[in-house]
Design a protein around this motif. Structure first.
Motif, short mmCIF file in Angstrom:
data_model
loop_
_atom_site.label_atom_id
_atom_site.label_comp_id
_atom_site.label_asym_id
_atom_site.label_seq_id
_atom_site.Cartn_x
_atom_site.Cartn_y
_atom_site.Cartn_z
N LEU A 9 40.49 30.92 3.57
CA LEU A 9 39.56 31.86 4.19
C LEU A 9 38.16 31.73 3.62
CD1 LEU A 9 39.23 34.25 6.16
CD2 LEU A 9 39.86 35.76 4.26
N ARG A 10 37.21 31.40 4.48
CA ARG A 10 35.81 31.35 4.08
C ARG A 10 35.15 32.71 4.27
NH1 ARG A 10 31.47 29.79 7.17
NH2 ARG A 10 32.83 28.72 8.64
N ARG A 11 35.43 33.34 5.41
CA ARG A 11 34.93 34.69 5.63
C ARG A 11 35.73 35.35 6.75
NH1 ARG A 11 30.67 35.42 9.69
NH2 ARG A 11 30.38 33.49 10.88
N ALA A 12 35.65 36.67 6.79
CA ALA A 12 36.34 37.44 7.83
C ALA A 12 35.36 38.43 8.43
CB ALA A 12 37.55 38.16 7.25
N VAL A 13 35.45 38.60 9.74
CA VAL A 13 34.55 39.49 10.47
C VAL A 13 35.38 40.41 11.35
CG1 VAL A 13 32.64 39.64 12.11
CG2 VAL A 13 32.75 37.71 10.51
N ALA A 171 38.46 31.74 -0.52
CA ALA A 171 39.78 32.18 -1.00
C ALA A 171 40.83 31.27 -0.34
CB ALA A 171 40.03 33.64 -0.64
N ALA A 172 41.36 30.31 -1.10
CA ALA A 172 42.35 29.37 -0.56
C ALA A 172 43.60 30.12 -0.12
CB ALA A 172 42.71 28.33 -1.61
N LEU A 173 44.15 29.72 1.01
CA LEU A 173 45.40 30.30 1.50
C LEU A 173 46.55 29.58 0.78
CD1 LEU A 173 46.97 32.16 3.42
CD2 LEU A 173 46.79 30.37 5.16
N THR A 242 34.57 38.00 -5.38
CA THR A 242 34.86 38.80 -6.58
C THR A 242 36.22 39.49 -6.53
OG1 THR A 242 33.77 40.77 -5.63
CG2 THR A 242 32.40 39.25 -6.91
N ALA A 243 36.91 39.43 -5.40
CA ALA A 243 38.16 40.18 -5.25
C ALA A 243 39.31 39.58 -6.04
CB ALA A 243 38.54 40.27 -3.77
N GLY A 244 39.18 38.32 -6.47
CA GLY A 244 40.27 37.67 -7.17
C GLY A 244 41.41 37.31 -6.21
N ARG A 245 42.59 37.17 -6.77
CA ARG A 245 43.76 36.83 -5.95
C ARG A 245 44.10 38.00 -5.02
NH1 ARG A 245 47.54 32.81 -6.71
NH2 ARG A 245 49.66 33.18 -6.00
N VAL A 262 48.88 35.17 0.93
CA VAL A 262 48.21 35.19 -0.37
C VAL A 262 46.99 34.28 -0.33
CG1 VAL A 262 48.46 34.83 -2.86
CG2 VAL A 262 50.42 35.60 -1.52
N PHE A 263 45.85 34.81 -0.75
CA PHE A 263 44.60 34.08 -0.79
C PHE A 263 44.10 34.02 -2.23
CE2 PHE A 263 44.89 36.05 3.37
CZ PHE A 263 44.51 35.03 4.24
N GLY A 264 43.64 32.84 -2.66
CA GLY A 264 43.06 32.71 -3.99
C GLY A 264 44.03 32.19 -5.03
#
Length: 264
Positions: A9-13, A171-173, A242-245, A262-264
Motif C-alpha cells: 500500500l502506497r496510499r489510501a483515499v 506499507a508492504a502487504l 508512522t503507523a508501524g505494522r 497485514v501491512f508493514g
C-alpha cells in the motif's frame, strides 16, 4: 528482492457520496432497471414493490469508481463490492478500463460480504510481479431498489475507498488471510492479532467486541455503519509512514468469513 515482496500500500483515499447517482435521474435507465429486476425476481416469487424505483436513490459503482481513479497509469484494477449495483447488465470493473489510465487488466469480487476487499487483495498479490501498479476500489451503496426477500444490513452512506498499491509501497502487504466458517467468538482471533505484533490494529464492525482485549499499542475501530468499506476508510485515515505494522481485520457474521490483512 522480487517486486512482489516489496509490493503493498502506497496510499489510501476514501470518500462519501451524499447524493444519488447521476444515472438515477435517467428515466430510460429506470425503465431498464425495472425490467431487469422484474425478470430477476419473478422466478423466486418476488416482485418490485409499487414505487420502488421512484426515485432510484442508489449509487452507480461505475460513477463512484471514476471519481477514485488515479491520474497515473495502472496495470491492474479490481473492484470489490457487496450490495448489488443499481446499474445492471454490465461488468463494472471491465467497463471502467477504458477510462482508467493505462487500460489495466481488471476484475471484480462480489458475493463475499465484508471479505470482498480482503479476497481481492489476496488475488491481486499473485499478479504483483507482472502488474505492479494496482488499484483496489471498495464500494458500497446505502440503497437497494428492490426487496431481496432476506434480511439485509445496508450501510449508512454511499462510500468508496481506493487503495493504491505498487512496488514503492509505504506499507508492504506481508499477508492476507481469509478464513471461511469462522466462529465470531474465536479466541484464535485475538491470538492471531497478538502474534502479529502490530503497532496498529484496525478492527471492523464484525470484531468490535474484541477491541478491549486486543493487545496492541493502538486499536482503531472502523465505522460499524459502513460494513464493507469501514476498515479501509480507517486505513486511509492513518499516516502509513508512522503507523508501524498495521493489521486490518474484520469478521462477516452472516457468511462467517474471518479476514486479516497485514501491512508493514
Amino acid at each position: 528482492m522480487p517486486v512482489e515482496d516489496r509490493w503493498g500500500l502506497r496510499r489510501a483515499v476514501s470518500r462519501r457520496y451524499p447524493d444519488p447517482a447521476a444515472l438515477a435521474a435517467d428515466t430510460g435507465h429506470a425503465a431498464r432497471l425495472s425490467t431487469y429486476l422484474t425478470d430477476l425476481l419473478t422466478p423466486h416469487g418476488l416482485a418490485l414493490a409499487p414505487g420502488a424505483l421512484d426515485p432510484v436513490r442508489g449509487q452507480s459503482y461505475g460513477e463512484m469508481a471514476v471519481e477514485l481513479l488515479p491520474s497515473s497509469p495502472v496495470d491492474l484494477l479490481v473492484l470489490a463490492y457487496d450490495v448489488p449495483d443499481i446499474s445492471p447488465g454490465r461488468a463494472v470493473s471491465t467497463y471502467l478500463t477504458h477510462v482508467c489510465p493505462g487500460e489495466p487488466m481488471s476484475f471484480a469480487v462480489s458475493d463475499q460480504g465484508r471479505a470482498a476487499a480482503f479476497t481481492a487483495l489476496s488475488l491481486m498479490r499473485t499478479y504483483a510481479a507482472t502488474h505492479p501498479r494496482a488499484l483496489l476500489i471498495a464500494v458500497e451503496q446505502a440503497d437497494l431498489p428492490y426487496d431481496p426477500g432476506v434480511p439485509v444490513t445496508l450501510p449508512a452512506a454511499h462510500a468508496g475507498v481506493a487503495l493504491h498499491l505498487d512496488a514503492s509501497a509505504a506499507a508492504a502487504l506481508t499477508s492476507v488471510i481469509v478464513t471461511p466458517d469462522a466462529d465470531a467468538t474465536l479466541d484464535a482471533t485475538l491470538d492471531a492479532l497478538d502474534g502479529l505484533d502490530a503497532a496498529t490494529v484496525v478492527l471492523g464492525g464484525g470484531l468490535a467486541a474484541f477491541a478491549d482485549d486486543a493487545k496492541a499499542d493502538r486499536v482503531v475501530l472502523a465505522d460499524p455503519a459502513q460494513p464493507m468499506t469501514g476498515v479501509w476508510a480507517s486505513l486511509a485515515g492513518l499516516d502509513l509512514a508512522t503507523a508501524g505494522r498495521i493489521a486490518v481485520a474484520d469478521h462477516d457474521p452472516a457468511l462467517r468469513y474471518l479476514c486479516v490483512a497485514v501491512f508493514g
